[in-house]
Design a protein around this motif. Structure first.
Motif, short mmCIF file in Angstrom:
data_model
loop_
_atom_site.label_atom_id
_atom_site.label_comp_id
_atom_site.label_asym_id
_atom_site.label_seq_id
_atom_site.Cartn_x
_atom_site.Cartn_y
_atom_site.Cartn_z
N LYS A 59 0.83 -1.21 0.05
CA LYS A 59 0.02 0.06 0.14
C LYS A 59 0.91 1.50 0.05
CE LYS A 59 -3.79 1.89 2.61
NZ LYS A 59 -4.53 1.94 4.00
N THR A 60 0.54 2.19 -0.82
CA THR A 60 1.23 3.64 -0.79
C THR A 60 0.24 4.72 -0.53
OG1 THR A 60 2.75 2.61 -2.53
CG2 THR A 60 2.78 5.10 -2.35
N GLN A 61 0.81 5.40 0.21
CA GLN A 61 0.01 6.78 0.53
C GLN A 61 0.82 7.76 0.37
OE1 GLN A 61 -1.31 4.79 4.44
NE2 GLN A 61 -2.83 6.27 4.44
N VAL A 62 0.23 8.85 -0.46
CA VAL A 62 1.03 10.05 -0.73
C VAL A 62 0.19 11.21 0.05
CG1 VAL A 62 1.69 11.27 -2.37
CG2 VAL A 62 1.38 9.35 -3.01
N GLN A 66 2.12 16.00 -1.73
CA GLN A 66 2.86 15.14 -2.59
C GLN A 66 4.38 14.91 -2.09
OE1 GLN A 66 1.81 14.30 -6.25
NE2 GLN A 66 -0.14 14.72 -5.06
N ASP A 67 4.80 15.67 -0.83
CA ASP A 67 6.06 15.71 -0.63
C ASP A 67 6.59 14.43 0.25
OD1 ASP A 67 6.58 17.74 -1.67
OD2 ASP A 67 6.45 19.12 0.00
N THR A 68 5.55 13.59 0.80
CA THR A 68 5.79 12.60 1.58
C THR A 68 4.85 11.14 1.20
OG1 THR A 68 5.84 14.01 3.50
CG2 THR A 68 5.53 11.79 4.21
N ILE A 69 5.66 10.12 1.36
CA ILE A 69 5.11 8.94 0.49
C ILE A 69 5.58 7.84 1.74
CG2 ILE A 69 5.34 7.28 -1.34
CD1 ILE A 69 6.46 9.48 -2.97
N LYS A 70 4.36 7.25 2.20
CA LYS A 70 4.67 6.23 3.10
C LYS A 70 4.22 4.79 2.44
CE LYS A 70 1.47 5.42 6.55
NZ LYS A 70 0.91 5.46 7.89
N ALA A 85 7.64 2.36 5.81
CA ALA A 85 8.87 3.26 5.59
C ALA A 85 8.37 4.48 4.85
CB ALA A 85 10.22 2.56 4.68
N VAL A 86 9.05 5.39 4.99
CA VAL A 86 8.59 7.00 4.49
C VAL A 86 9.70 7.45 3.74
CG1 VAL A 86 7.71 9.06 5.32
CG2 VAL A 86 7.23 6.96 6.56
N ASP A 324 -1.15 13.76 7.51
CA ASP A 324 -2.26 13.48 6.71
C ASP A 324 -2.49 12.08 6.55
OD1 ASP A 324 -0.71 14.62 4.87
OD2 ASP A 324 -2.23 14.67 3.46
N ILE A 325 -1.17 11.35 6.57
CA ILE A 325 -1.31 9.90 6.14
C ILE A 325 -0.67 9.10 7.31
CG2 ILE A 325 -1.30 10.15 3.54
CD1 ILE A 325 1.87 9.86 3.81
N ALA A 326 -0.50 9.93 8.41
CA ALA A 326 0.03 9.23 9.79
C ALA A 326 1.43 8.66 9.31
CB ALA A 326 -0.98 7.98 10.14
N ALA A 327 2.11 9.35 8.62
CA ALA A 327 3.72 9.09 8.54
C ALA A 327 4.62 9.87 9.18
CB ALA A 327 3.99 9.27 7.07
#
Ligand code: SAH
Length: 338
Positions: A59-62, A66-70, A85-86, A324-327
């Motif tokens: 699963k990928t959450q952005v 757009q600056d953080t990808i978990k 991982a982030v 916003d994506i709990a990362a």
């Protein structure tokens, strides 16, 4: 099977190993078929015996900006075990990967989502490096590179010391990822015995200490690790690092409303760090479900920081990325719904 053993068993010359390292760690191949400098028969045999991917992204959450990808991964050999991982793309072009070294964590810090889920498993060095490779492959699509790595994801690196050290060896090996040690930061809540070993065995990267309280009593209340690892003894060990590397240590300090964010706490922090090569990272508490704590008002954060400023202690107020994506810090937890 390890690639080293495979090549030995097939009586291959040494340069084949370097060809592999270059293809895997630098050209970022994911399949032996892409290793075209090897003869086809060798590639086919390797593909049958070795898996190049130890983690599977599920699963990928952005984040909105757009600056953080978990990314949520499952372990290839234990698919029910999940880790995160982030990737953080900073404005100044740094691309930082925050890696996990465990699934869950045994340290049980009261404010941390990972700590609240308990310990599930240690990751091995390949699985730690694989998190970096995954994002390196993504960034390569737009000709970008990973510039920094922080061991600030799930888990306590000092409790999984061997894998941590082995992964750093791979990340900094000139034939592998060839990263400069000064681009790597290991963060620890302060487990003295392994930390001392880590330092004495020649760690050359940056060190971050999760401090979070300016006195022993309060620290014990929010971090169970503090009891067996008291502050004076911890600082003696940190001094060893400073002596050996002459590098500034980062102290992470989560500001939790009415728990550790008062003026007197800032003053105690000044006394603790005054004569040290230190940088304080003030991290306004990120809300974690099932915890009743709150983030202080902006005003309180600035008042706390002002005390450090007046004492000439270097600090930054950490910009929270990916909330916003709990990362964000302390929010990594791999529950089913995450
Ligand atoms: N176990 C290591 C590595 C994890 S680092 C360590 O403790 O340093 C994770 C970072 O996020 C640490 O600085 C941790 O203290 C911080 N953190 C944990 N929970 C947080 C929360 N709720 N809000 C903000 N930061 C948090």
């Amino acid at each position: 099977m390890q690639i080293e053993t495979f090549l030995e068993e097939h009586n291959q010359p040494k340069y084949r190993l370097n060809q592999f390292y270059q293809a895997y760690y630098q050209k970022l191949i994911t399949d032996f078929d892409q290793l075209t400098v090897w003869p086809k028969s060798l590639r086919d045999q390797a593909a049958k015996q070795i898996s190049l991917l130890s983690l599977k992204p599920i699963k990928t959450q952005v984040s909105k900006d757009q600056d953080t990808i978990k990314v949520l991964f499952s372990r290839q050999h234990a698919p029910e075990q999940l880790l995160e991982a982030v990737l953080m793309k900073h404005q100044d072009n740094r691309n930082t990967v925050c890696v996990s070294c465990m699934i869950g964590c045994p340290m049980n810090c009261a404010f941390c989502a990972t700590g609240n889920m308990g310990f599930i498993a240690n990751l091995n060095a390949d699985e730690i490096v694989e998190q970096v490779l995954f994002f390196a492959r993504e960034l390569a699509k737009t000709q970008q590179k990973i510039t920094n790595i922080v061991f600030m994801g799930m888990g306590e690196p000092m409790i999984n010391l061997t894998a941590t050290q082995e992964s750093i060896a791979i990340l900094t090996d000139k034939n592998k990822l060839a990263m400069s040690p000064s681009r790597i930061t290991v963060s620890t809540c302060g487990v003295i015995t392994p930390l001392k070993k880590f330092i004495m065995e020649g760690y050359k990267g940056r060190l971050a200490i999760s401090l979070h309280a300016p006195n022993q009593e309060l620290r014990e209340k929010i971090m169970p690790v503090a009891k067996a690892n008291p502050l004076p003894k911890l600082f003696k060990t940190i001094d060893l690092y400073t002596k050996k590397t002459n590098k500034r240590v980062s102290y992470e300090y989560i500001l939790i409303k009415e728990v550790n964010d008062q003026i007197e706490h800032a003053q105690q922090l000044v006394l603790l760090l005054k004569y040290k090569l230190a940088h304080v990272n003030l991290i306004p508490y990120n809300p974690v479900s099932n915890q009743s704590w709150q983030r202080p008002e902006r005003k309180a954060v600035y008042a706390f920081a002002q005390i450090l400023k007046e004492a000439n202690i270097a600090y930054t107020i950490r910009v929270t990325m990916g909330q916003d994506i709990a990362a964000a810090c302390g929010q990594l937890a791999t529950s089913k719904q995450s």
